[in-house]
Design an enzyme around this catalytic site. Structure first.
Site, PDB file in Angstrom:
ATOM      1  N   GLY A   1      31.232  40.922  47.543  1.00 15.81           N
ATOM      2  CA  GLY A   1      31.856  42.239  47.361  1.00 15.81           C
ATOM      3  C   GLY A   1      31.009  43.108  46.453  1.00 15.81           C
TER       4      GLY A   1
ATOM      5  N   VAL B   1      32.686  47.900  41.443  1.00 13.30           N
ATOM      6  CA  VAL B   1      32.394  47.009  40.313  1.00 13.30           C
ATOM      7  C   VAL B   1      31.264  46.028  40.664  1.00 13.30           C
ATOM      8  CG1 VAL B   1      33.340  45.361  38.662  1.00 13.30           C
ATOM      9  CG2 VAL B   1      34.824  47.138  39.592  1.00 13.30           C
TER      10      VAL B   1
ATOM     11  N   GLY C   1      31.273  46.533  45.832  1.00 12.63           N
ATOM     12  CA  GLY C   1      31.901  47.847  45.739  1.00 12.63           C
ATOM     13  C   GLY C   1      31.669  48.474  44.382  1.00 12.63           C
TER      14      GLY C   1
ATOM     15  N   LYS D   1      54.109  47.905  35.577  1.00 10.48           N
ATOM     16  CA  LYS D   1      53.499  48.227  36.868  1.00 10.48           C
ATOM     17  C   LYS D   1      54.542  48.993  37.676  1.00 10.48           C
ATOM     18  CE  LYS D   1      49.696  47.096  39.274  1.00 10.48           C
ATOM     19  NZ  LYS D   1      48.329  46.919  38.771  1.00 10.48           N
TER      20      LYS D   1
END
Ligand code: NAD
Length: 347
Positions: free
Chosen positions: A177, A181, A179, A80
Protein backbone atom coordinates in the site's frame (compact mmCIF):
# COMPACT_ATOMS: atom_id res chain seq x y z
CA UNK A 1 -28.91 -5.27 20.20
CA UNK A 2 -29.16 -4.45 23.91
CA UNK A 3 -27.53 -1.04 23.87
CA UNK A 4 -26.86 -0.61 27.59
CA UNK A 5 -25.42 -4.12 27.82
CA UNK A 6 -23.07 -3.29 24.95
CA UNK A 7 -22.13 0.02 26.61
CA UNK A 8 -21.39 -1.87 29.82
CA UNK A 9 -19.18 -4.40 28.09
CA UNK A 10 -17.19 -1.78 26.12
CA UNK A 11 -17.24 0.78 28.97
CA UNK A 12 -18.88 3.66 27.07
CA UNK A 13 -19.93 6.91 28.72
CA UNK A 14 -22.44 8.14 26.18
CA UNK A 15 -24.01 7.30 22.85
CA UNK A 16 -25.96 9.87 20.90
CA UNK A 17 -28.41 8.88 18.17
CA UNK A 18 -29.38 11.89 16.10
CA UNK A 19 -31.12 12.68 12.83
CA UNK A 20 -31.96 15.60 10.62
CA UNK A 21 -34.92 14.83 8.42
CA UNK A 22 -34.41 17.72 6.02
CA UNK A 23 -31.03 16.50 4.76
CA UNK A 24 -31.55 12.77 5.44
CA UNK A 25 -28.89 12.61 8.13
CA UNK A 26 -28.69 9.67 10.56
CA UNK A 27 -25.74 9.56 12.88
CA UNK A 28 -24.47 7.75 15.97
CA UNK A 29 -21.82 9.49 18.05
CA UNK A 30 -20.09 7.33 20.65
CA UNK A 31 -18.15 8.90 23.50
CA UNK A 32 -16.18 6.07 25.00
CA UNK A 33 -14.05 7.67 27.69
CA UNK A 34 -13.26 11.29 28.59
CA UNK A 35 -10.86 10.67 31.49
CA UNK A 36 -7.96 12.19 29.57
CA UNK A 37 -9.89 14.95 27.77
CA UNK A 38 -12.68 15.45 25.26
CA UNK A 39 -13.43 12.41 23.13
CA UNK A 40 -11.53 12.70 19.85
CA UNK A 41 -12.00 10.62 16.72
CA UNK A 42 -13.16 10.86 13.13
CA UNK A 43 -16.56 10.68 11.52
CA UNK A 44 -17.01 7.66 9.25
CA UNK A 45 -19.61 7.86 6.46
CA UNK A 46 -20.72 4.38 5.47
CA UNK A 47 -23.72 2.71 3.89
CA UNK A 48 -24.17 0.16 6.68
CA UNK A 49 -26.43 -2.78 5.89
CA UNK A 50 -28.11 -2.53 9.29
CA UNK A 51 -28.28 -0.11 12.22
CA UNK A 52 -26.79 -2.83 14.45
CA UNK A 53 -23.75 -2.97 12.19
CA UNK A 54 -23.33 0.82 12.45
CA UNK A 55 -23.68 0.73 16.23
CA UNK A 56 -21.22 -2.14 16.57
CA UNK A 57 -18.72 -0.28 14.38
CA UNK A 58 -18.95 2.98 16.32
CA UNK A 59 -18.67 1.20 19.69
CA UNK A 60 -15.59 -0.72 18.58
CA UNK A 61 -13.93 2.23 16.86
CA UNK A 62 -14.52 4.70 19.71
CA UNK A 63 -13.02 2.29 22.25
CA UNK A 64 -10.05 1.93 19.91
CA UNK A 65 -9.65 5.72 19.93
CA UNK A 66 -9.49 5.77 23.75
CA UNK A 67 -6.58 3.33 23.62
CA UNK A 68 -4.89 5.08 20.71
CA UNK A 69 -5.14 8.56 22.27
CA UNK A 70 -4.00 7.30 25.67
CA UNK A 71 -1.13 5.32 24.10
CA UNK A 72 0.06 8.54 22.44
CA UNK A 73 -0.25 10.36 25.79
CA UNK A 74 -2.71 12.86 24.35
CA UNK A 75 -5.10 15.06 26.29
CA UNK A 76 -7.91 13.38 24.41
CA UNK A 77 -10.40 10.71 25.33
CA UNK A 78 -11.85 8.30 22.81
CA UNK A 79 -14.80 8.89 20.55
CA UNK A 80 -16.01 8.20 17.06
CA UNK A 81 -19.06 8.95 14.95
CA UNK A 82 -20.70 7.13 12.10
CA UNK A 83 -23.07 8.59 9.54
CA UNK A 84 -25.37 5.98 8.05
CA UNK A 85 -26.08 6.24 4.33
CA UNK A 86 -24.59 6.52 0.88
CA UNK A 87 -22.02 9.34 0.86
CA UNK A 88 -22.33 9.74 -2.92
CA UNK A 89 -26.06 10.49 -2.62
CA UNK A 90 -26.16 12.43 0.64
CA UNK A 91 -23.08 14.62 0.84
CA UNK A 92 -23.65 18.39 0.59
CA UNK A 93 -22.64 21.53 2.43
CA UNK A 94 -26.09 21.67 4.12
CA UNK A 95 -25.74 18.01 5.13
CA UNK A 96 -22.51 18.70 7.02
CA UNK A 97 -23.96 21.91 8.47
CA UNK A 98 -26.71 19.77 10.02
CA UNK A 99 -24.12 17.27 11.27
CA UNK A 100 -21.96 20.11 12.65
CA UNK A 101 -24.94 21.44 14.63
CA UNK A 102 -25.33 18.04 16.31
CA UNK A 103 -21.61 17.93 17.20
CA UNK A 104 -21.87 21.51 18.51
CA UNK A 105 -24.83 20.57 20.72
CA UNK A 106 -22.53 18.22 22.66
CA UNK A 107 -20.67 21.27 23.94
CA UNK A 108 -17.14 19.99 23.29
CA UNK A 109 -17.54 16.50 24.74
CA UNK A 110 -16.67 15.15 21.27
CA UNK A 111 -14.25 16.58 18.68
CA UNK A 112 -14.57 15.18 15.19
CA UNK A 113 -12.05 14.74 12.38
CA UNK A 114 -12.06 13.11 8.96
CA UNK A 115 -12.29 9.36 8.49
CA UNK A 116 -13.43 6.92 5.80
CA UNK A 117 -15.55 8.84 3.24
CA UNK A 118 -15.21 12.23 4.95
CA UNK A 119 -12.55 14.63 3.74
CA UNK A 120 -11.15 18.06 4.45
CA UNK A 121 -13.89 19.78 2.41
CA UNK A 122 -16.49 18.08 4.61
CA UNK A 123 -14.53 19.12 7.71
CA UNK A 124 -14.59 22.71 6.50
CA UNK A 125 -18.36 22.49 6.04
CA UNK A 126 -18.81 21.01 9.54
CA UNK A 127 -16.59 23.78 10.88
CA UNK A 128 -19.10 26.37 9.65
CA UNK A 129 -21.57 25.16 12.32
CA UNK A 130 -19.31 23.69 15.00
CA UNK A 131 -16.05 24.71 16.60
CA UNK A 132 -15.43 21.11 17.71
CA UNK A 133 -13.41 19.85 14.74
CA UNK A 134 -9.78 18.77 14.39
CA UNK A 135 -7.69 18.43 11.27
CA UNK A 136 -8.80 21.56 9.45
CA UNK A 137 -6.68 22.03 6.31
CA UNK A 138 -5.90 25.65 7.22
CA UNK A 139 -4.26 24.75 10.54
CA UNK A 140 -2.88 21.24 10.95
CA UNK A 141 -3.26 20.20 7.31
CA UNK A 142 -2.62 16.74 5.89
CA UNK A 143 -1.94 14.24 8.75
CA UNK A 144 -0.30 11.59 6.52
CA UNK A 145 3.31 12.86 6.72
CA UNK A 146 3.06 12.84 10.54
CA UNK A 147 1.60 9.34 10.51
CA UNK A 148 4.44 8.17 8.24
CA UNK A 149 7.06 9.77 10.49
CA UNK A 150 5.63 7.96 13.53
CA UNK A 151 5.63 4.58 11.75
CA UNK A 152 9.22 5.16 10.63
CA UNK A 153 10.30 5.98 14.21
CA UNK A 154 8.50 2.86 15.49
CA UNK A 155 10.25 0.78 12.82
CA UNK A 156 13.59 2.07 14.04
CA UNK A 157 12.62 1.27 17.64
CA UNK A 158 11.66 -2.24 16.56
CA UNK A 159 15.03 -2.62 14.80
CA UNK A 160 16.79 -1.46 17.97
CA UNK A 161 14.97 -4.12 19.99
CA UNK A 162 15.61 -6.84 17.41
CA UNK A 163 19.09 -6.12 16.13
CA UNK A 164 20.60 -3.85 18.80
CA UNK A 165 20.84 -0.97 16.31
CA UNK A 166 18.08 1.19 14.92
CA UNK A 167 19.86 1.73 11.62
CA UNK A 168 17.68 0.49 8.76
CA UNK A 169 20.45 0.67 6.13
CA UNK A 170 20.69 -2.63 4.28
CA UNK A 171 17.40 -3.94 5.68
CA UNK A 172 14.68 -5.01 3.25
CA UNK A 173 11.29 -3.45 3.89
CA UNK A 174 8.20 -4.81 2.10
CA UNK A 175 5.49 -2.14 1.88
CA UNK A 176 1.92 -3.13 1.05
CA UNK A 177 0.00 0.00 0.00
CA UNK A 178 1.72 3.13 -1.27
CA UNK A 179 -0.95 5.73 -0.62
CA UNK A 180 -0.81 8.95 1.37
CA UNK A 181 1.12 7.32 4.23
CA UNK A 182 2.80 4.28 2.63
CA UNK A 183 4.62 6.38 0.04
CA UNK A 184 6.20 8.58 2.75
CA UNK A 185 7.22 5.51 4.76
CA UNK A 186 8.92 4.10 1.67
CA UNK A 187 10.69 7.44 1.20
CA UNK A 188 11.95 7.51 4.80
CA UNK A 189 13.41 4.01 4.72
CA UNK A 190 14.85 4.49 1.23
CA UNK A 191 16.66 7.64 2.40
CA UNK A 192 18.16 5.63 5.24
CA UNK A 193 19.54 3.03 2.83
CA UNK A 194 16.95 0.28 3.14
CA UNK A 195 15.95 -1.86 0.16
CA UNK A 196 12.28 -1.85 -0.79
CA UNK A 197 9.82 -4.42 -2.08
CA UNK A 198 6.40 -2.96 -2.84
CA UNK A 199 2.89 -3.87 -3.86
CA UNK A 200 -0.16 -1.67 -4.49
CA UNK A 201 -3.31 -2.47 -6.44
CA UNK A 202 -2.79 0.94 -8.00
CA UNK A 203 -0.07 0.38 -10.63
CA UNK A 204 0.82 4.10 -10.80
CA UNK A 205 1.54 4.22 -7.05
CA UNK A 206 3.70 1.12 -7.35
CA UNK A 207 5.59 2.38 -10.43
CA UNK A 208 6.30 5.66 -8.66
CA UNK A 209 8.04 3.79 -5.82
CA UNK A 210 10.01 1.76 -8.38
CA UNK A 211 11.15 4.92 -10.16
CA UNK A 212 11.76 7.15 -7.15
CA UNK A 213 13.18 4.63 -4.68
CA UNK A 214 14.48 1.79 -6.83
CA UNK A 215 11.88 -0.48 -5.22
CA UNK A 216 11.26 -3.99 -6.51
CA UNK A 217 7.62 -4.50 -7.45
CA UNK A 218 6.12 -7.80 -6.28
CA UNK A 219 2.73 -9.39 -6.97
CA UNK A 220 -0.44 -9.43 -4.86
CA UNK A 221 0.16 -13.06 -3.93
CA UNK A 222 3.82 -12.41 -3.01
CA UNK A 223 3.75 -9.36 -0.74
CA UNK A 224 2.74 -11.36 2.34
CA UNK A 225 5.27 -14.11 1.76
CA UNK A 226 8.22 -12.31 0.25
CA UNK A 227 11.60 -12.58 1.99
CA UNK A 228 12.24 -9.33 3.89
CA UNK A 229 13.30 -8.00 7.28
CA UNK A 230 10.29 -5.79 7.88
CA UNK A 231 6.76 -6.14 6.53
CA UNK A 232 4.90 -2.82 6.49
CA UNK A 233 1.12 -3.15 5.96
CA UNK A 234 -0.09 0.27 4.79
CA UNK A 235 -3.30 -0.49 2.91
CA UNK A 236 -6.18 -2.37 4.52
CA UNK A 237 -6.84 -3.71 7.99
CA UNK A 238 -7.28 -7.38 8.91
CA UNK A 239 -4.49 -8.58 6.59
CA UNK A 240 -2.97 -11.00 9.10
CA UNK A 241 -4.62 -14.01 10.70
CA UNK A 242 -3.45 -17.12 12.58
CA UNK A 243 -3.13 -19.05 9.33
CA UNK A 244 -1.33 -16.67 6.99
CA UNK A 245 1.22 -15.43 9.57
CA UNK A 246 2.91 -18.83 9.26
CA UNK A 247 3.92 -17.89 5.70
CA UNK A 248 5.52 -14.56 6.59
CA UNK A 249 9.26 -14.38 5.94
CA UNK A 250 10.05 -11.30 8.01
CA UNK A 251 11.34 -10.52 11.51
CA UNK A 252 9.11 -7.51 12.15
CA UNK A 253 5.71 -6.04 11.22
CA UNK A 254 5.34 -2.28 11.35
CA UNK A 255 2.90 -0.32 9.19
CA UNK A 256 0.24 2.37 9.28
CA UNK A 257 -2.86 0.28 8.54
CA UNK A 258 -5.44 0.10 11.34
CA UNK A 259 -6.51 -3.24 12.86
CA UNK A 260 -3.80 -5.20 11.05
CA UNK A 261 -4.39 -8.35 13.12
CA UNK A 262 -7.71 -10.12 12.71
CA UNK A 263 -7.82 -11.03 16.41
CA UNK A 264 -5.83 -11.36 19.63
CA UNK A 265 -4.91 -14.96 18.74
CA UNK A 266 -2.97 -13.60 15.73
CA UNK A 267 -0.87 -11.48 18.10
CA UNK A 268 -0.13 -14.58 20.17
CA UNK A 269 0.73 -16.57 17.02
CA UNK A 270 3.26 -13.91 15.97
CA UNK A 271 4.88 -14.01 19.41
CA UNK A 272 5.24 -17.79 19.11
CA UNK A 273 6.78 -17.42 15.65
CA UNK A 274 9.28 -14.89 17.03
CA UNK A 275 8.03 -12.12 14.73
CA UNK A 276 7.98 -8.70 16.36
CA UNK A 277 4.65 -6.94 15.86
CA UNK A 278 4.76 -3.16 16.43
CA UNK A 279 1.15 -2.45 17.48
CA UNK A 280 -0.83 -0.54 14.86
CA UNK A 281 -2.50 2.11 16.97
CA UNK A 282 0.72 2.93 18.79
CA UNK A 283 2.81 3.33 15.63
CA UNK A 284 0.18 5.12 13.48
CA UNK A 285 -0.77 7.79 16.06
CA UNK A 286 1.09 10.60 14.24
CA UNK A 287 -2.07 11.83 12.53
CA UNK A 288 -4.09 12.16 15.73
CA UNK A 289 -1.09 13.72 17.51
CA UNK A 290 -1.19 16.38 14.80
CA UNK A 291 -4.95 16.84 15.25
CA UNK A 292 -4.65 17.15 19.03
CA UNK A 293 -2.07 19.92 18.67
CA UNK A 294 -4.63 21.96 16.77
CA UNK A 295 -7.03 22.05 19.73
CA UNK A 296 -4.68 21.73 22.72
CA UNK A 297 -1.54 23.73 21.90
CA UNK A 298 -1.84 27.52 22.30
CA UNK A 299 -0.29 27.98 18.86
CA UNK A 300 -0.08 25.14 16.34
CA UNK A 301 3.50 24.31 15.34
CA UNK A 302 4.50 21.46 13.02
CA UNK A 303 7.91 21.29 14.74
CA UNK A 304 6.27 20.72 18.11
CA UNK A 305 4.08 18.03 16.57
CA UNK A 306 7.12 16.29 15.09
CA UNK A 307 8.75 16.23 18.54
CA UNK A 308 5.64 14.57 20.01
CA UNK A 309 5.47 12.12 17.10
CA UNK A 310 9.11 11.14 17.71
CA UNK A 311 8.11 9.90 21.19
CA UNK A 312 6.51 6.94 19.40
CA UNK A 313 10.06 5.54 19.30
CA UNK A 314 10.24 5.31 23.11
CA UNK A 315 6.64 4.17 23.46
CA UNK A 316 7.28 1.31 21.04
CA UNK A 317 10.37 0.24 22.99
CA UNK A 318 8.41 0.42 26.28
CA UNK A 319 5.68 -1.79 24.88
CA UNK A 320 8.15 -4.33 23.51
CA UNK A 321 9.76 -4.49 26.96
CA UNK A 322 6.38 -4.81 28.71
CA UNK A 323 5.45 -7.69 26.40
CA UNK A 324 8.74 -9.43 27.13
CA UNK A 325 8.50 -8.94 30.91
CA UNK A 326 4.91 -10.14 31.07
CA UNK A 327 5.34 -12.85 28.42
CA UNK A 328 2.39 -11.51 26.43
CA UNK A 329 2.02 -10.39 22.83
CA UNK A 330 2.97 -6.82 21.94
CA UNK A 331 -0.67 -6.26 20.90
CA UNK A 332 -1.82 -7.23 24.40
CA UNK A 333 0.97 -5.15 25.93
CA UNK A 334 -0.17 -2.08 23.98
CA UNK A 335 -3.71 -2.46 25.38
CA UNK A 336 -2.34 -2.87 28.88
CA UNK A 337 -0.06 0.14 28.48
CA UNK A 338 -2.82 2.41 27.13
CA UNK A 339 -5.46 1.21 29.63
CA UNK A 340 -2.92 1.71 32.41
CA UNK A 341 -2.61 5.40 31.49
CA UNK A 342 -6.40 5.85 31.57
CA UNK A 343 -6.82 3.98 34.86
CA UNK A 344 -3.99 5.93 36.50
CA UNK A 345 -5.56 9.24 35.40
CA UNK A 346 -8.94 8.08 36.77
CA UNK A 347 -7.41 7.53 40.20
P1 NAD B 1 -4.72 5.81 1.03
O1 NAD B 1 -6.09 5.50 0.57
O2 NAD B 1 -4.09 7.10 0.66
O3 NAD B 1 -3.71 4.64 0.56
C1 NAD B 1 -4.02 3.30 0.59
C2 NAD B 1 -3.24 2.64 -0.54
O4 NAD B 1 -3.44 1.24 -0.43
C3 NAD B 1 -3.71 3.06 -1.93
O5 NAD B 1 -2.60 3.40 -2.73
C4 NAD B 1 -4.44 1.82 -2.45
O6 NAD B 1 -4.34 1.68 -3.85
C5 NAD B 1 -3.69 0.72 -1.74
N1 NAD B 1 -4.42 -0.52 -1.59
C6 NAD B 1 -5.74 -0.72 -1.37
N2 NAD B 1 -6.03 -2.03 -1.29
C7 NAD B 1 -4.84 -2.67 -1.42
C8 NAD B 1 -4.47 -4.03 -1.42
N3 NAD B 1 -5.35 -5.00 -1.27
N4 NAD B 1 -3.15 -4.33 -1.60
C9 NAD B 1 -2.23 -3.35 -1.76
N5 NAD B 1 -2.54 -2.05 -1.79
C10 NAD B 1 -3.83 -1.72 -1.63
O7 NAD B 1 -4.75 5.62 2.63
P2 NAD B 1 -3.72 6.14 3.70
O8 NAD B 1 -4.19 7.44 4.23
O9 NAD B 1 -2.33 6.01 3.18
O10 NAD B 1 -3.97 5.08 4.87
C11 NAD B 1 -3.52 3.75 4.76
C12 NAD B 1 -3.91 2.99 6.00
O11 NAD B 1 -3.40 3.64 7.17
C13 NAD B 1 -5.42 2.88 6.23
O12 NAD B 1 -5.68 1.63 6.82
C14 NAD B 1 -5.70 4.00 7.23
O13 NAD B 1 -6.84 3.72 8.01
C15 NAD B 1 -4.44 3.94 8.08
N6 NAD B 1 -4.13 5.20 8.76
C16 NAD B 1 -3.93 6.35 8.04
C17 NAD B 1 -3.63 7.54 8.71
C18 NAD B 1 -3.38 8.82 7.95
O14 NAD B 1 -2.85 9.77 8.54
N7 NAD B 1 -3.70 8.90 6.66
C19 NAD B 1 -3.53 7.55 10.11
C20 NAD B 1 -3.72 6.35 10.81
C21 NAD B 1 -4.01 5.19 10.12
Amino acid sequence: MKVFEEMDSYGHEMIVFARDEKVGLKTIIAVHDTTLGPAGGGTRFWNYATEEEALYDVLRLSRGMSLKNAGARLKLGGGKAVIIGDPKKLKSREFFHAYGRIVQSLGGKYYTAEDVNTNTTDINHMHETTQYVMGTPEISGNPSPFTARGVYKAMKAGAKALYGSDNLAGKTVAVMGLGSVGHFIAEYVHKEGARLKVFDINKDAMNRAVTEFGAVAVGADEILTTQCDIFSPCALGAVLNVNNVKNLKCMMICGCANNVLVDAATGDALTKLGILYCPDYIVNAGGIINCEAEIVDPVYSADAVNKKVDLIYDTTLNIIKLAKDKKISTAAAADEYAMGIILKARK
